[in-house]
Design a protein around this motif. Structure first.
Motif, mmCIF file in Angstrom:
data_model
loop_
_atom_site.group_PDB
_atom_site.id
_atom_site.type_symbol
_atom_site.label_atom_id
_atom_site.label_comp_id
_atom_site.label_asym_id
_atom_site.label_seq_id
_atom_site.Cartn_x
_atom_site.Cartn_y
_atom_site.Cartn_z
ATOM 1 N N UNK A 207 20.436 45.144 26.336
ATOM 2 C CA UNK A 207 20.064 43.728 26.227
ATOM 3 C C UNK A 207 20.940 42.998 25.225
ATOM 4 N N UNK A 208 21.163 43.618 24.066
ATOM 5 C CA UNK A 208 21.991 42.982 23.028
ATOM 6 C C UNK A 208 23.432 42.813 23.502
ATOM 7 N N UNK A 209 23.981 43.837 24.132
ATOM 8 C CA UNK A 209 25.357 43.748 24.606
ATOM 9 C C UNK A 209 25.489 42.741 25.743
ATOM 10 N N UNK A 210 24.458 42.629 26.591
ATOM 11 C CA UNK A 210 24.478 41.631 27.662
ATOM 12 C C UNK A 210 24.380 40.228 27.082
ATOM 13 N N UNK A 211 23.579 40.072 26.031
ATOM 14 C CA UNK A 211 23.381 38.760 25.411
ATOM 15 C C UNK A 211 24.687 38.190 24.871
ATOM 16 N N UNK A 212 25.493 39.036 24.216
ATOM 17 C CA UNK A 212 26.753 38.564 23.621
ATOM 18 C C UNK A 212 27.938 38.723 24.569
ATOM 19 N N UNK A 213 27.696 39.258 25.776
ATOM 20 C CA UNK A 213 28.781 39.411 26.743
ATOM 21 C C UNK A 213 29.775 40.485 26.367
ATOM 22 N N UNK A 214 29.327 41.520 25.667
ATOM 23 C CA UNK A 214 30.237 42.578 25.229
ATOM 24 C C UNK A 214 30.681 43.422 26.417
ATOM 25 N N UNK A 215 31.849 44.024 26.267
ATOM 26 C CA UNK A 215 32.388 44.905 27.312
ATOM 27 C C UNK A 215 32.057 46.354 26.968
ATOM 28 N N UNK A 216 31.540 47.079 27.938
ATOM 29 C CA UNK A 216 31.218 48.491 27.754
ATOM 30 C C UNK A 216 32.404 49.333 28.177
ATOM 31 N N UNK A 217 32.899 50.171 27.268
ATOM 32 C CA UNK A 217 34.027 51.057 27.550
ATOM 33 C C UNK A 217 33.557 52.503 27.515
ATOM 34 N N UNK A 218 34.455 53.412 27.890
ATOM 35 C CA UNK A 218 34.103 54.826 27.847
ATOM 36 C C UNK A 218 33.791 55.288 26.419
ATOM 37 N N UNK A 219 34.581 54.888 25.408
ATOM 38 C CA UNK A 219 34.185 55.198 24.029
ATOM 39 C C UNK A 219 32.853 54.544 23.661
ATOM 40 N N UNK A 220 32.561 53.384 24.265
ATOM 41 C CA UNK A 220 31.269 52.755 24.017
ATOM 42 C C UNK A 220 30.124 53.607 24.527
ATOM 43 N N UNK A 221 30.336 54.267 25.661
ATOM 44 C CA UNK A 221 29.320 55.181 26.187
ATOM 45 C C UNK A 221 29.125 56.351 25.216
ATOM 46 N N UNK A 222 30.238 56.833 24.641
ATOM 47 C CA UNK A 222 30.128 57.888 23.636
ATOM 48 C C UNK A 222 29.308 57.409 22.441
ATOM 49 N N UNK A 223 29.525 56.151 22.046
ATOM 50 C CA UNK A 223 28.721 55.585 20.964
ATOM 51 C C UNK A 223 27.257 55.497 21.333
ATOM 52 N N UNK A 224 26.985 55.203 22.616
ATOM 53 C CA UNK A 224 25.603 55.131 23.093
ATOM 54 C C UNK A 224 24.919 56.492 23.009
ATOM 55 N N UNK A 225 25.625 57.537 23.423
ATOM 56 C CA UNK A 225 25.058 58.890 23.354
ATOM 57 C C UNK A 225 24.810 59.285 21.896
ATOM 58 N N UNK A 226 25.767 58.979 21.025
ATOM 59 C CA UNK A 226 25.597 59.283 19.606
ATOM 60 C C UNK A 226 24.419 58.510 19.021
ATOM 61 N N UNK A 227 24.221 57.273 19.503
ATOM 62 C CA UNK A 227 23.092 56.468 19.037
ATOM 63 C C UNK A 227 21.766 57.122 19.398
ATOM 64 N N UNK A 228 21.677 57.705 20.585
ATOM 65 C CA UNK A 228 20.452 58.415 20.970
ATOM 66 C C UNK A 228 20.168 59.568 20.000
ATOM 67 N N UNK A 229 21.233 60.299 19.654
ATOM 68 C CA UNK A 229 21.059 61.426 18.732
ATOM 69 C C UNK A 229 20.621 60.941 17.356
#
Length: 531
Positions: A407-429
């Motif tokens: 939701x936050x990334x959609x709100x600001x129009x951020x681009x999701x990259x492959x390293x961003x997905x890695x950041x997402x997985x790390x965020x879950x941990x």
């Protein structure tokens, strides 16, 4: 800490509504998003170059060419101002940071100094250049040391802004333009499959100048090699006009004074380009046209004469029209370039790459699979370690965390990259770490003989300091990567930074509210995870 506070319930409910509201458009088709009411959010996550495919360009700012051009301008300014003051010049020689003017008559030194100092005062800043006397017949006119030191860095910064304005106005989505090293620029354009088109738009310097045509000397003699020192030969851009023009080197007005360009029509209803100058440009243009009535002046774009009309009367309004055989598309593109501004230096393409859509789809699939596997492992671990109740509450917190990040990334129009997905997985941990700290503290308190309420309250209160410390450390690391990194590193840092805030909110708040509700309704005699 474990009480079922009303404000916590309201905050949790608002978080869920916010997450659903701003993340939901990502699950809809473009047609469905367009059909939504105007008050509903419609922005979605944009996929980066590595996920969507597109074009990659590595550009180098040609700093030596820029410095050579600016030194040429210094020489021409000195030649012109001294000629206007009727001061004879023997030679003008170039140095690395300026020019040396040798006077034909040393007795005119004081008069020459005054004329040259006026150039310094009328320069863009008034402090970027200097005039020094050297001996009885020489003057040094040069850029200051500070100006020379900052010239390359300023050129890169200005080039980034010009490129950004040009590409944004074409409608290309989520263009990433970043500095790399001292004099390089990286352009990543997701969804743009033709890097040649990007090169064409970026590579044009869009240097617009207005200079007088030299009618006192023969263009044929100039083409044969006899070019006057204060003139130059330039090619014509219109195939219906002369192939070459002999024009004065002195620039009357430049594109720096341009405030607006637009597609318009000339007196014959043909497509033309209208322009308007700022106050200083309008004054200089008015003075130049008033002093040269009846003479032709050249409108020059990127070293080519696009028009050379005769001055019929003084143009004092600060606006005019460039006529030519333009199509609507050609005129629109030129207007875009002029409004975007001129590049301070030429850009050389060092590397170009095209990421195909197939490779992007593979990256999306791999990213989705890795995210699902990582999430599944975390869910399995939490349920096995803390049971369906406590582990399930952690899973609910993780789901809300992921929802809030999207939701936050959609709100600001951020681009999701492959390293961003890695950041997402790390965020879950990182998010589940907070639950582990809280649960383990509860378990220790329960095993020490404290009651269920006291153990749960101590778990939240005593673990918070560690949770905050760990997340602040992660946030500082993300901030450093975002400030000093570029491209994929920034994508990773951006996702990780958002995840720090959402994980603390989701993991702690969800656990507090749901466990407080369980405690109030079930009234357990002992803590399930203490066994």
């Amino acid at each position: 800490m474990i009480h079922l506070s009303r404000w916590k319930v309201i905050l949790l409910a608002l978080s869920v509504v916010f997450g659903l509201l701003f993340a939901a458009p990502n699950m809809l088709s473009p047609a469905q998003r367009d059909a939504l009411p105007g008050w509903l959010p419609k922005s979605i996550l944009n996929l980066g170059l590595d996920l969507q495919g597109g074009s990659y360009l590595l550009l180098e700012v040609d700093v030596p060419a820029m410095r050579a051009a600016r030194l040429n301008n210094l020489a021409e300014d000195a030649r012109t101002v001294l000629a206007e003051a009727s001061i004879g010049v023997s030679t003008i020689s170039r140095q690395s940071d300026g020019v040396i003017v040798t006077l034909a008559d040393p007795s005119q030194m004081e008069q020459a100094q005054a004329a040259m100092r006026a150039l310094v005062v009328n320069s863009p800043t008034g402090t970027d250049r200097l005039v020094q006397r050297q001996g009885s017949d020489r003057l040094r006119y040069a850029f200051t040391e500070a100006t020379m030191n900052s010239m390359a860095s300023d050129a890169v910064t200005q080039s980034i802004e010009v490129v950004r304005r040009r590409l944004d106005s074409t409608g290309t989505k989520e263009i990433s333009i970043t500095r790399q090293g001292a004099d390089r620029i990286v352009v990543q354009a997701p969804g743009q499959s033709d890097p040649a088109e990007l090169e064409r738009l970026i590579g044009q310097t869009a240097q617009l100048t207005f200079q007088m045509v030299d009618v006192e000397n023969s263009i044929q003699e100039a083409l044969n090699g006899s070019v006057p020192p204060d003139s130059e030969v330039l090619p014509g851009a219109d195939p219906r006009g002369p192939a070459f023009y002999l024009v004065k080197r002195r620039i009357l007005v430049s594109g720096e004074n341009l405030t607006k360009a637009e597609v318009t029509q000339d007196q014959n209803q043909r497509t033309a380009i209208g322009f308007r100058f700022d106050g200083a440009g309008a004054r200089r243009f008015g003075e130049a046209t008033a002093a040269n009535i009846g003479k032709p002046f050249a409108i020059i774009l990127d070293g080519k004469v696009i028009s050379a009309p005769s001055i019929r009367s003084a143009i004092t309004g600060g606006s005019g029209v460039i006529e030519g055989n333009y199509s609507i598309q050609e005129a629109s593109e030129m207007v875009n370039l002029l409004n975007g501004g001129a590049l301070p230096a030429p850009l050389k393409v060092e590397e170009r790459r095209t990421v195909s859509a197939e490779l992007g789809e593979d990256a999306v699939s791999a990213g989705a699979l890795s995210t699902a596997i990582g999430f599944g492992i975390i869910v399995l671990f939490m349920i096995l370690a803390y049971g369906m109740l406590f582990g399930g509450i952690s899973v609910i917190g993780l789901v809300l965390n992921g929802l809030l990040i999207v939701a936050c990334m959609s709100l600001v129009g951020a681009a999701l990259t492959l390293p961003g997905i890695a950041g997402l997985i790390l965020t879950f941990a990182v998010a589940v770490d907070a639950n582990v700290l809280i649960y383990e503290r509860m378990r220790d308190e329960a095993r020490a003989g404290r009651s269920v309420i006291a153990s749960m309250d101590a778990g939240f209160s005593k673990a918070m300091a560690t949770i905050i410390d760990a997340n602040v450390t992660t946030l500082v690391a993300a901030a450093i990567m975002f400030v000093f990194g570029a491209g994929p590193v920034r994508g990773f840092a951006w996702t990780l930074g958002i995840g720090v805030f959402t994980s603390v909110l989701s993991s702690v708040l969800v656990a507090q509210v749901l466990l407080a509700f369980w405690l109030k309704t079930a009234k357990p005699k002992k803590l399930p995870i203490a066994e």
